[in-house]
Motif scaffolding. Structure first.
Motif, PDB file in Angstrom:
ATOM      1  N   LEU A  92      20.284 -14.101 -20.254  1.00 18.64           N
ATOM      2  CA  LEU A  92      20.049 -14.413 -18.843  1.00 18.64           C
ATOM      3  C   LEU A  92      21.060 -15.415 -18.327  1.00 18.64           C
ATOM      4  CD1 LEU A  92      16.173 -14.939 -19.115  1.00 18.64           C
ATOM      5  CD2 LEU A  92      17.374 -12.845 -18.444  1.00 18.64           C
ATOM      6  N   ARG A  93      21.464 -15.204 -17.104  1.00 21.08           N
ATOM      7  CA  ARG A  93      22.366 -16.146 -16.423  1.00 21.08           C
ATOM      8  C   ARG A  93      21.538 -17.284 -15.845  1.00 21.08           C
ATOM      9  NH1 ARG A  93      24.654 -16.553 -11.039  1.00 21.08           N
ATOM     10  NH2 ARG A  93      23.314 -14.901 -10.247  1.00 21.08           N
ATOM     11  N   LEU A  94      22.010 -18.502 -16.040  1.00 21.32           N
ATOM     12  CA  LEU A  94      21.339 -19.666 -15.447  1.00 21.32           C
ATOM     13  C   LEU A  94      22.293 -20.306 -14.445  1.00 21.32           C
ATOM     14  CD1 LEU A  94      20.035 -21.215 -18.812  1.00 21.32           C
ATOM     15  CD2 LEU A  94      18.796 -19.659 -17.285  1.00 21.32           C
ATOM     16  N   ILE A  95      21.740 -21.131 -13.586  1.00 23.64           N
ATOM     17  CA  ILE A  95      22.598 -21.895 -12.668  1.00 23.64           C
ATOM     18  C   ILE A  95      22.203 -23.373 -12.765  1.00 23.64           C
ATOM     19  CG2 ILE A  95      22.993 -19.965 -11.078  1.00 23.64           C
ATOM     20  CD1 ILE A  95      20.878 -21.088  -9.245  1.00 23.64           C
ATOM     21  N   ALA A  96      22.943 -24.214 -12.101  1.00 25.37           N
ATOM     22  CA  ALA A  96      22.615 -25.646 -12.145  1.00 25.37           C
ATOM     23  C   ALA A  96      21.330 -25.893 -11.342  1.00 25.37           C
ATOM     24  CB  ALA A  96      23.761 -26.448 -11.546  1.00 25.37           C
ATOM     25  N   LYS A  97      20.509 -26.779 -11.848  1.00 22.61           N
ATOM     26  CA  LYS A  97      19.257 -27.083 -11.147  1.00 22.61           C
ATOM     27  C   LYS A  97      19.572 -27.839  -9.847  1.00 22.61           C
ATOM     28  CE  LYS A  97      14.856 -29.312 -11.699  1.00 22.61           C
ATOM     29  NZ  LYS A  97      14.130 -30.400 -12.295  1.00 22.61           N
ATOM     30  N   PRO A  98      19.060 -27.333  -8.720  1.00 19.54           N
ATOM     31  CA  PRO A  98      19.331 -28.050  -7.464  1.00 19.54           C
ATOM     32  C   PRO A  98      18.800 -29.480  -7.554  1.00 19.54           C
ATOM     33  CG  PRO A  98      18.251 -25.940  -7.057  1.00 19.54           C
ATOM     34  CD  PRO A  98      18.207 -26.169  -8.535  1.00 19.54           C
ATOM     35  N   PRO A  99      19.599 -30.461  -7.115  1.00 19.71           N
ATOM     36  CA  PRO A  99      19.196 -31.860  -7.303  1.00 19.71           C
ATOM     37  C   PRO A  99      17.972 -32.258  -6.491  1.00 19.71           C
ATOM     38  CG  PRO A  99      21.315 -31.703  -6.158  1.00 19.71           C
ATOM     39  CD  PRO A  99      20.949 -30.316  -6.567  1.00 19.71           C
ATOM     40  N   SER A 100      17.751 -31.583  -5.368  1.00 20.61           N
ATOM     41  CA  SER A 100      16.598 -32.017  -4.577  1.00 20.61           C
ATOM     42  C   SER A 100      16.008 -30.846  -3.781  1.00 20.61           C
ATOM     43  CB  SER A 100      17.042 -33.209  -3.731  1.00 20.61           C
ATOM     44  OG  SER A 100      16.769 -33.055  -2.416  1.00 20.61           O
ATOM     45  N   VAL A 101      14.717 -30.962  -3.489  1.00 17.97           N
ATOM     46  CA  VAL A 101      13.974 -29.885  -2.824  1.00 17.97           C
ATOM     47  C   VAL A 101      13.103 -30.503  -1.738  1.00 17.97           C
ATOM     48  CG1 VAL A 101      12.274 -28.041  -3.168  1.00 17.97           C
ATOM     49  CG2 VAL A 101      13.763 -28.671  -5.049  1.00 17.97           C
TER      50      VAL A 101
END
Ligand code: MLT
Ligand code: ZN
Length: 502
Positions: free
Chosen positions: A223-232
């Motif tokens: 699976l491809r992962l991406i960087a976790k968004p810093p804020s939501v």
């Protein structure tokens, strides 16, 4: 209960042979044949009536799956792959009996690489466990079907599952780089790649993702992962009625705002939420849950823009979740909508139609008209950002079934008339198979049947899914077996209808 078509089952001698071969190949501890044991593997979360398989294999490795499919092929009995059984279209229901191969025991996260931004998982990994594991590394796996606490990756891949975050990040297929899979004759395939880029040969990975367990059984996925968004930031936008919320969705899309989630709840859905004790402003007749992510400053800007567009579209109020606990409570209420609405009536069908986003107001009007004309209670919520709405039909009186059939066929016809599609994330399975011809041409269905036959010439792998069993007219009439097709890929050793036990 709706009239579902009947399906053929294997002969008693084929079942005996399959059970003997399975026990010889796998040992009795991995093979269930008791009626009670089998019954636990007969249903999923759809309205397809449960059907007990004739045997269940508790697979703990790819080798187990290979042995099981070889035994099934030799005995010529169907095989139905099953991960967590949380599907909504009947994909994991063994409607033609045979062997269920349960992969939920194959639940290892074999690798998470920060450098390569990939994860390698087995099909029984629970999605929420994968989320937690990758997020602990600062990474992110976006697909988030609302059943994330119980659904497993094998099923997500089979159905190309999506969820609220698909609006910004796309569905499961966007994140599957490669698969290890087993064909019904035991052949092992490795498709795709570990690299981010790659165009070698046909994209068989993309074909297998969303093939609803009809072409191959996944044993491992890269699976491809991406960087976790810093804020939501999570916003709650309240509207006087669903039309105003529909207008806001179109306006947000037109304004180029791309929140990661854009979820709509209509008035009957809000009432269901209120009935569960969640306080929602009484003035609100519809609600949007909107979530933005990115750098903190960027989130502020996006949230402000979302607020402006919603207020311009007639919002009563726009609220911002103040902390993680508030966010989690809100999403928990959203994730619970499916079981909450399930408890509202004796019978429920949850559709997952998709329309172009500018047609959302028209779809909501259509739903109101269908409900008024047929007397079937309907409520709508879902992933409005990508035009994917769960239209739910609820009823208690079994005599209302003809009206339910009429409501469904009117809904499907309206969606196709708006150039929409029958399923955004739940799959076709058995629940919408008989309506396939509404959306796809005979030529396209014929090509799909040929693809199925290349992978599975005897039609043993998850039979009776996706492809119509009845003619469209028979399905729309609610005629249980009318116009039954004997299409290529149907097993021929028919002995009895399958609405029975083991
Ligand atoms: C959801 O979005 O909650 C799920 O797809 C299930 C459903 O409600 O049909
Ligand atoms: Zn959904």
């Amino acid at each position: 209960m709706r009239q579902h078509p009947t399906f053929p089952r294997p002969s008693a001698s084929a079942i005996d042979k399959a059970r003997r071969l399975l026990e010889r190949a796998l040992g009795p501890s991995k093979v269930i044949t008791s009626a009670d044991g089998c019954a636990a593997y007969g249903s999923d979360e759809s309205d397809q009536p449960p059907v007990s398989p004739d045997a269940v294999v508790l697979a703990s490795s790819a080798a187990d799956i290979e042995k099981a499919v070889r035994a099934a092929s030799e005995a010529e009995v169907p095989v139905v792959p099953r991960a967590a059984g949380s599907g909504k279209s009947g994909g994991a229901v063994p409607v033609g009996g045979g062997i269920v191969i349960a992969t939920i025991g194959m639940n290892s996260i074999k690798e998470i690489s920060r450098e390569e931004q990939i994860a390698v998982v087995e099909p029984g990994v629970i999605l929420a466990d994968l989320h937690a594991a990758v997020e602990a590394e600062g990474l992110f796996y976006p697909p988030d079907p609302n059943s994330l606490k119980m659904c497993a990756l094998g099923g997500n891949i089979a159905e190309n599952a999506a969820g609220p975050r698909a609006f910004k990040y796309g569905a499961t297929r966007e994140y599957v780089l490669g698969l290890d899979a087993i064909l019904i004759d035991g052949t092992r395939l490795r498709t795709g790649r570990r690299t981010v880029k790659g165009v070698t040969g046909y994209d068989v990975t993309a074909l297998l993702v969303g093939s609803e367990g009809t072409l191959a059984i996944t044993t491992e996925a890269t699976l491809r992962l991406i960087a976790k968004p810093p804020s939501v930031m999570t916003l709650l936008c309240l509207f006087p009625d669903v039309r105003a919320s529909g207008r806001a969705v179109s306006a947000l899309v037109a304004a180029g705002v791309v929140p990661r989630c854009l979820e709509l709840l209509d008035r009957p859905t809000l009432d269901a939420v209120r009935a569960r004790g969640v306080g929602v402003d009484e003035r609100a007749g519809a609600m949007l849950i909107i979530e933005v992510d990115g750098e903190p400053a960027d989130c502020e800007v996006q949230a402000e823009r979302v607020g402006e567009v919603c207020m311009d579209a007639g919002a009563l109020d726009v609220l911002v979740a103040q902390d993680e606990a508030q966010r989690e409570r809100l999403w928990e209420a959203r994730r619970q909508l499916s079981p909450t609405t399930r408890a509202m009536a004796r019978y429920k069908i949850s559709e997952d139609v998709v329309v172009p986003r500018d047609k959302i107001p028209a779809l909501l009007d259509e739903v109101a008209e269908i409900s008024a004309a047929t007397g079937v209670r309907m409520l709508t919520y879902g992933h409005a950002g990508d035009g994917n709405l769960h239209v739910n039909l609820l009823w208690n009186d079994p005599d209302l079934v003809p009206q339910v059939e009429t409501a469904l066929s009117r809904l499907f016809r309206a969606v196709i008339g708006m150039r929409g599609t029958l399923s955004g994330e739940h799959g076709i399975g058995t629940s919408k198979a008989d309506f396939l011809a509404l959306e796809q041409s005979p030529e396209l269905i014929a090509i799909e049947r040929k693809i199925k036959a290349v992978f599975d010439p005897k039609g043993l792998l998850n039979p009776h899914k996706i492809f119509p069993r009845r003619t469209l007219e028979a399905a729309e009439r609610g005629d249980r077996d009318g116009g039954a097709e004997r299409a290529p890929g149907f097993p021929t050793h028919v002995v009895a209808p399958s609405h029975g036990a083991c």
